[in-house]
Every structure is written in structure tokens, then in C-alpha cells.
Design an enzyme around this catalytic site. Structure first.
Site, mmCIF file in Angstrom:
data_model
loop_
_atom_site.group_PDB
_atom_site.id
_atom_site.type_symbol
_atom_site.label_atom_id
_atom_site.label_comp_id
_atom_site.label_asym_id
_atom_site.label_seq_id
_atom_site.Cartn_x
_atom_site.Cartn_y
_atom_site.Cartn_z
ATOM 1 C CB THR A 161 -0.935 0.192 1.228
ATOM 2 O OG1 THR A 161 -0.249 0.246 2.575
ATOM 3 C CG2 THR A 161 -1.687 -1.203 1.263
ATOM 4 C CG HIS A 162 0.484 4.352 1.412
ATOM 5 N ND1 HIS A 162 -0.032 5.578 1.319
ATOM 6 C CD2 HIS A 162 -0.206 3.364 2.127
ATOM 7 C CE1 HIS A 162 -1.131 5.496 2.309
ATOM 8 N NE2 HIS A 162 -1.351 4.257 2.631
ATOM 9 C CB SER A 283 19.225 0.945 -25.248
ATOM 10 O OG SER A 283 19.990 2.099 -25.405
ATOM 11 C CE LYS A 289 17.255 0.500 -20.072
ATOM 12 N NZ LYS A 289 17.227 2.057 -20.742
ATOM 13 C CD GLU A 296 9.043 1.474 -21.389
ATOM 14 O OE1 GLU A 296 9.295 2.703 -21.260
ATOM 15 O OE2 GLU A 296 9.670 0.460 -21.890
ATOM 16 C CE1 TYR A 323 -25.653 11.954 -39.441
ATOM 17 C CE2 TYR A 323 -26.000 13.794 -40.978
ATOM 18 C CZ TYR A 323 -25.180 12.498 -40.538
ATOM 19 O OH TYR A 323 -23.783 12.605 -41.064
#
Ligand code: ARG
Length: 466
Positions: A161-162, A283, A289, A296, A323
């Protein structure tokens, strides 16, 4: 007939000059609405069959229309069809081609119909099919999550949590939390599909038509539950697109949350999981990498879907009945949501089953951060201490652990007893990570036994889907 001649337009009769070239391009939708061709043809076939049933078309005219439309479908499919901007949209392109092919009978297809009810029908038909594909892909992702949850039902990780270590949980439990989100998304898409399944055909331009049409028949031919109730509403309503966009935004919000966790968990700092190389990229400058591009990108794509939801809401805001040309702007956002959601679901449905969990690392992470502190407090409560006092005792033990760099389970009994004489040898049953998760043994709890049972229930729900 040249492009300059206003009569090339099916509506050109009352015009004395050709449309300005820029205006033609500006108002045309064919570049994006041609993807409705299949459903447009199906809608026309149903409309024509209905017209023949009520005697507005002869059976001979109906067969000509049917053959012509099927030929056009084949032309479009094979890439031979020539789309024309001056014919504005998918509807007029197909109708004009039909007339090229079968002559005057082609011009009869539009009897008792307008592009307004035609396009409203096409989008519903199109979205209905796409929704079916989307929920199939969603189910495949859920299947993968449930399998992963079952596989990792005993794997211990820190629950947060947090984003601070809170209590130990099982990895499987975490996966089933994601599954619950998707389960709700599924039911929202089902709701949307049920509500959209009404047929606007017959509303014509806005007020209905003077021909003796049978709206129930065309609705039935197209697999709709019933015709829409009100002609004005039929041609202007785009609620179904907005509902879909809202359900899609929420799905994407969920996917962005999964993505955020996957990105964190693959980092060198967490190392909780590995994603297969085929879902990652490297990368060009940093040879070490391995970037989690797929999560992402999905985390990022929620932005465009949320944006489209707002576009659609804003498009409909304050529109007078019935319309309006504004409605042509419904398609690009809608199509992009469909494409985005399908791609994101496919990527995750393919990737999730291939996630590997570093169980040693997740276990070790759960050891850090005093994740069994609540278990010690609960233990003291069972020995008769009020919870607040127990909280205090555990707080002191944790402070000691921080100073000595020891987890609670690594302290000796004598050390623990300096904080409370109620602590006895059996405390170690609750201070271990396994003891902690096993103790949460109720429906919705993180105990491996419960996770396995929950996964079975989730699978049973999945198998009930048509
Ligand atoms: N391309 C139009 C649309 O997508 C079709 C309906 C046009 N109707 C009209 N009365 N101009 O909304």
C-alpha cells in the site's frame, strides 16, 4: 459525366454548380468510413429484402440488387473497387457502383431509406462484430491470467500500500486482482452490446417513411433484437459509441495499471519477473538494456482512448435533434479505440502466459520491510492484548529490527519477549511468510488454498461465456 457536373452526386438535382474541391475533400468520409463496407452491404441486403417482402421491389429487382451487392463486396475485398471522394462516403460509393452495374434497379435500393438511418445501422452492426472480437481477446487474456495465478498460487511476494511493503501476498492473488478488473470490463462490454442491438433502419432521414415498411423484418434479418422506438432518436443517437468508449477507457485504465506494475517489476531494482525477449526491445546505445516496450506503450495508449471518449462526449453535447453532419466525426475516434483496444489485448493475451516469476527474489523482497508486523499484532490480540497496545509492541519491535537490521522472524524468542512477555515459541508460526499468507484463509484472501479455489471459480465463469 464529369466530376464538375453536380448531377454526379446522388443529391445533385437541386444544385447548379459543382462542390468546391476543398469542400468536397473536407466533407467526405470515404477515406475512413470505407471500413464499414461489409456491414453497409449487409444492411442494404436486409433493407432490399424487406422492400421486396412488402412489395416495393419485385423479386427480380431484389435478385439483381443482391447479385450486384455481392459482386461489389468481392470487388472491395480483392482491392479492385475504386473509391471516389466525390461520392463522399461508403454509402454513396457502393450505391453508385450498384447503379453502374445493374442500372435503374440500383437506384431503387434507397427507397424508404436515408443515409441517416443507414449509417446508424452500419455503425451498430460494425461495433457489434468488433465487440465480439474484443471480448474473445479479453477472455483469452483472462485465461492467461488465471493460468498464471494457478501456477504461482504459492509464490510469495510483498503486497503494497502506498508502494511501501505492507503484508505478504501470493503472486497468484495479485494476478486474480487484475482478473477481477477484466471481469467487470467484460460485463460492461456485454451491457453495451445488449443495448446497442436495436435496428434504426426505417427511421429514414428523421421522421420515418411513407412506404409500408416492415421494420421488424429488417431488424430480424440483421440479428437485431428489435427496431428502435423513435425515428428522431434513431438517426441521432450515438450513446452506444460513447458507452463503448467509456467501457474501453476503463479497460485501458486497468491495462495501464498492469503495465505500470510490469514495468516496475522488470526493473533491476525489483527483478520480480522476466518478460520474454520477444516482447522487449534493446537500446541502441546501452548494450545492457532490455526495455519493457509493450507494457510501456500500453500504459501510454490509454491517453488516446480517454481522449476519444472525451471527443465523442463533446461531439454529442448540445446537438439538436435529429441527424447532424457533426455525427460523421464519430467514426475516427470509434475506429481508433477499437484498433487500440484489440492490439493491446492481443499483446497482453500473448505475453501474460510467458511471464516468468523470480520466486526467490519476490520472497526475499517480502522478507524486507517487516511485512508480517500485522501478523504479530494479531497474534498478541489473540493472546489477550487490546489491538492498540499490540500495535505499540510491534512498533517497538520493528524499530529494534531496523536498528539491528533484522526481520521479525529473524529475532530470537528472548529478543521478542523484551517487547511483550505474552510472546511465546508459537509466534514463529505467524511470523513466517507462509504462516502469514496461509492465515488469510477466507474467500477473497491471499492464502494459496483460497487463490486456487478463486482461480477455479474464475475459470468456471470464463467457461460459461458463449
Ligand atoms: N457520411 C455520413 C456520416 O458518416 C453519412 C450520413 C450523411 N447524411 C447526410 N444527411 N448528409 O454521418
Amino acid at each position: 459525366m464529369s466530376d464538375k457536373d453536380p448531377s454526379i452526386k446522388p443529391w445533385g438535382g437541386r444544385f447548379t454548380e459543382a462542390t468546391d474541391q476543398f469542400v468536397e475533400r473536407f466533407t467526405a468520409s470515404v477515406s475512413f468510413d470505407q471500413r464499414l463496407y461489409h456491414h453497409d452491404i449487409n444492411g442494404s441486403l436486409a433493407h432490399a429484402a424487406m422492400l421486396a417482402k412488402v412489395g416495393v421491389l419485385t423479386t427480380d429487382e431484389l435478385s439483381k440488387i443482391q447479385e450486384g451487392l455481392e459482386e461489389i463486396r468481392a470487388e472491395i475485398l480483392s482491392g479492385r473497387f475504386e473509391w471516389s471522394i466525390s461520392l463522399e462516403d461508403v454509402h454513396m460509393n457502393i450505391e453508385a457502383r450498384l447503379t453502374d452495374k445493374i442500372g435503374i434497379t440500383g437506384k431503387k435500393l434507397h427507397t424508404g431509406r436515408s443515409r441517416n438511418d443507414q449509417v446508424a445501422t452500419d455503425i451498430r452492426l460494425y461495433l457489434r462484430d468488433e465487440l465480439a472480437l474484443i471480448v474473445t481477446e479479453l477472455s483469452r487474456l483472462q485465461q492467461g491470467l488465471i493460468t498464471l495465478a494457478t501456477r504461482e498460487a504459492h509464490t510469495i511476494m510483498p503486497g503494497f500500500t502506498h508502494l511501501q511493503t505492507a503484508q505478504p501476498v501470493t503472486f497468484g492473488h495479485h494476478m486474480l486482482a487484475w482478473n477481477e478488473m477484466l471481469e467487470r470490463d467484460y460485463s460492461r462490454f456485454q451491457d453495451c452490446a445488449a443495448r446497442l442491438n436495436q435496428c434504426p433502419l426505417g427511421a429514414a432521414a428523421l421522421a420515418g417513411t411513407t412506404y409500408p415498411i416492415d421494420r421488424h423484418y429488417s431488424a430480424e434479418l440483421l440479428g437485431f433484437d428489435r427496431p428502435t422506438e423513435n425515428s428522431l432518436d434513431s438517426v441521432s443517437d450515438r450513446d452506444f459509441a460513447i458507452e463503448f468508449a467509456a467501457a474501453a477507457s476503463l479497460l485501458m485504465t486497468h491495462m495501464s495499471r498492469f503495465s505500470e506494475e510490469l514495468v516496475l517489476w522488470t526493473s533491476a531494482q525489483f527483478k520480480f519477473i522476466e518478460l520474454p525477449d520477444r516482447f522487449c526491445t534493446g537500446s541502441s546505445i546501452m548494450p545492457q538494456k532490455k526495455n519493457p516496450d509493450v507494457p510501456e506503450l500500453i500504459r501510454g495508449k490509454v491517453g488516446r482512448v480517454n481522449g476519444h471518449l472525451v471527443s465523442l462526449l463533446t461531439l454529442m453535447k448540445s446537438q439538436p435533434l435529429a441527424y447532424n453532419k457533426d455525427n460523421q466525426e464519430d467514426k475516427e475516434p470509434l475506429f481508433d479505440i477499437i484498433d487500440t483496444v484489440k492490439d493491446c489485448l492481443k499483446a497482453y493475451a500473448d505475453m501474460v502466459p510467458a511471464i516468468t516469476v523470480n520466486a526467490d527474489i519476490t520472497r526475499e523482497a517480502a522478507m524486507r520491510g517487516f511485512s508480517t508486523a500485522t501478523d504479530l499484532a494479531d497474534y498478541l490480540v489473540r493472546k489477550g492484548l487490546p489491538f492498540r497496545d499490540a500495535h505499540e509492541v510491534v512498533g517497538k519491535s520493528v524499530a529494534y529490527g531496523i536498528a539491528e537490521n533484522k526481520d521479525l522472524s529473524e529475532m530470537s524468542l528472548a529478543e521478542l519477549q523484551t517487547f511483550s512477555t505474552d510472546i511465546e515459541q508459537d509466534v514463529f508460526d505467524v511470523l513466517t511468510l507462509e504462516g502469514s499468507v496461509n492465515a488469510r484463509d477466507h474467500i477473497g484472501g491471499t492464502a494459496p488454498k483460497q487463490v486456487l479455489a478463486a482461480a477455479e471459480r474464475a475459470l468456471a465463469r470464463l467457461n460459461l461465456r458463449g
